[in-house]
Design a protein around this motif. Structure first.
Motif, PDB file in Angstrom:
ATOM      1  N   UNK A  16      15.796   1.412   6.116  1.00 17.93           N
ATOM      2  CA  UNK A  16      14.869   2.410   6.510  1.00 17.93           C
ATOM      3  C   UNK A  16      15.591   3.528   7.132  1.00 17.93           C
ATOM      4  N   UNK A  17      16.587   3.199   8.254  1.00 19.55           N
ATOM      5  CA  UNK A  17      17.533   4.104   8.809  1.00 19.55           C
ATOM      6  C   UNK A  17      18.141   4.891   7.810  1.00 19.55           C
ATOM      7  N   UNK A  77      11.939   0.700  -2.173  1.00 20.62           N
ATOM      8  CA  UNK A  77      12.409  -0.007  -0.839  1.00 20.62           C
ATOM      9  C   UNK A  77      11.144  -0.618  -0.322  1.00 20.62           C
ATOM     10  N   UNK A  78      10.037  -0.186  -0.566  1.00 18.24           N
ATOM     11  CA  UNK A  78       8.697  -0.556  -0.119  1.00 18.24           C
ATOM     12  C   UNK A  78       8.356  -1.976  -0.888  1.00 18.24           C
ATOM     13  N   UNK A  79       8.517  -1.834  -2.128  1.00 15.88           N
ATOM     14  CA  UNK A  79       8.261  -3.019  -2.915  1.00 15.88           C
ATOM     15  C   UNK A  79       9.037  -4.129  -2.633  1.00 15.88           C
ATOM     16  N   UNK A  80      10.631  -3.741  -2.601  1.00 16.52           N
ATOM     17  CA  UNK A  80      11.328  -4.839  -2.160  1.00 16.52           C
ATOM     18  C   UNK A  80      11.083  -5.470  -0.857  1.00 16.52           C
ATOM     19  N   UNK A  81      10.877  -4.691   0.149  1.00 17.71           N
ATOM     20  CA  UNK A  81      10.543  -5.129   1.480  1.00 17.71           C
ATOM     21  C   UNK A  81       9.127  -5.992   1.504  1.00 17.71           C
ATOM     22  N   UNK A  82       8.010  -5.620   0.870  1.00 17.61           N
ATOM     23  CA  UNK A  82       6.843  -6.424   0.538  1.00 17.61           C
ATOM     24  C   UNK A  82       7.063  -7.622  -0.062  1.00 17.61           C
ATOM     25  N   UNK A  83       8.142  -7.567  -1.063  1.00 21.49           N
ATOM     26  CA  UNK A  83       8.372  -8.948  -1.835  1.00 21.49           C
ATOM     27  C   UNK A  83       9.110  -9.944  -0.477  1.00 21.49           C
ATOM     28  N   UNK A 125       0.763  -1.176  -0.084  1.00 20.71           N
ATOM     29  CA  UNK A 125      -0.110  -0.244  -0.008  1.00 20.71           C
ATOM     30  C   UNK A 125       0.756   1.105  -0.114  1.00 20.71           C
ATOM     31  N   UNK A 126       1.868   1.290   0.670  1.00 21.86           N
ATOM     32  CA  UNK A 126       2.686   2.261   1.033  1.00 21.86           C
ATOM     33  C   UNK A 126       3.607   2.581  -0.572  1.00 21.86           C
ATOM     34  N   UNK A 127       3.808   1.509  -0.992  1.00 24.97           N
ATOM     35  CA  UNK A 127       4.604   1.808  -2.463  1.00 24.97           C
ATOM     36  C   UNK A 127       3.819   2.405  -3.451  1.00 24.97           C
ATOM     37  N   UNK A 128       2.489   2.037  -3.377  1.00 30.07           N
ATOM     38  CA  UNK A 128       1.501   2.305  -4.280  1.00 30.07           C
ATOM     39  C   UNK A 128       1.465   3.965  -3.981  1.00 30.07           C
ATOM     40  N   UNK A 129       1.162   4.336  -2.929  1.00 35.43           N
ATOM     41  CA  UNK A 129       0.752   5.988  -3.010  1.00 35.43           C
ATOM     42  C   UNK A 129       2.098   6.817  -2.971  1.00 35.43           C
TER      43      UNK A 129
END
Length: 148
Positions: free
Chosen positions: A141-142, A41-47, A28-32
């Motif tokens: 993230x840091x 980063x968000x897509x990688x972590x989601x995967x 969701x975060x990566x999408x918006x």
């Protein structure tokens, strides 16, 4: 499927839900997000989280149980909260990524919880993999946020 679950089955179920919910929120975060680096980063972590959730699902099924589904209402509230916080943040991307960092720290604490220690007794390394994934996400993230 039994009505009484062992401590191991409960721990697997809780861990599976945590990884699945985390993956959903990263998607969701990566999408918006309007920042390509943050979205990547968000897509990688989601995967990564989806892969772990699938492995945990297989373990749950091997135990003769069916995996639970994440609470969609809870996820929707968390997504809404994240979007509202973003609207009022000076730097929207940093605000969202900071929110994800705090969520990771909460997940890290959950993974260190004694209730999951039953999974350390098994030869499976899923708990160790989940802990490593969360620790890695916190580091990423840091680094993204420019924090030490």
């Amino acid at each position: 499927m039994t009505l009484m679950r062992s401590d191991r089955q409960v721990a697997l179920r809780d861990l599976h839900l945590a990884m699945q919910e985390s993956a959903d929120l990263y998607q969701c975060t990566a999408a918006f997000l309007q920042d390509s680096a943050a979205s990547e980063i968000c897509n990688t972590l989601a995967s990564e989280r989806l892969r772990l959730a699938e492995q945990l699902e297989q373990e749950i099924r091997a135990e003769g149980e069916l995996p639970s589904e994440p609470d969609r209402d809870k996820e929707a509230i968390e997504e809404l909260q994240q979007r509202l916080e973003t609207l009022f943040a000076e730097d929207q991307v940093a605000g969202v990524m900071g929110h994800r960092l705090e969520a990771e720290k909460g997940l890290q604490a959950f993974l260190r919880n004694e209730d999951l220690s039953v999974l350390e007794e098994e030869p499976s390394s899923l708990l160790t993999e989940c802990r490593g994934a969360v620790d890695g996400a916190i580091s990423r993230l840091l680094e993204f946020l420019g924090e030490p």
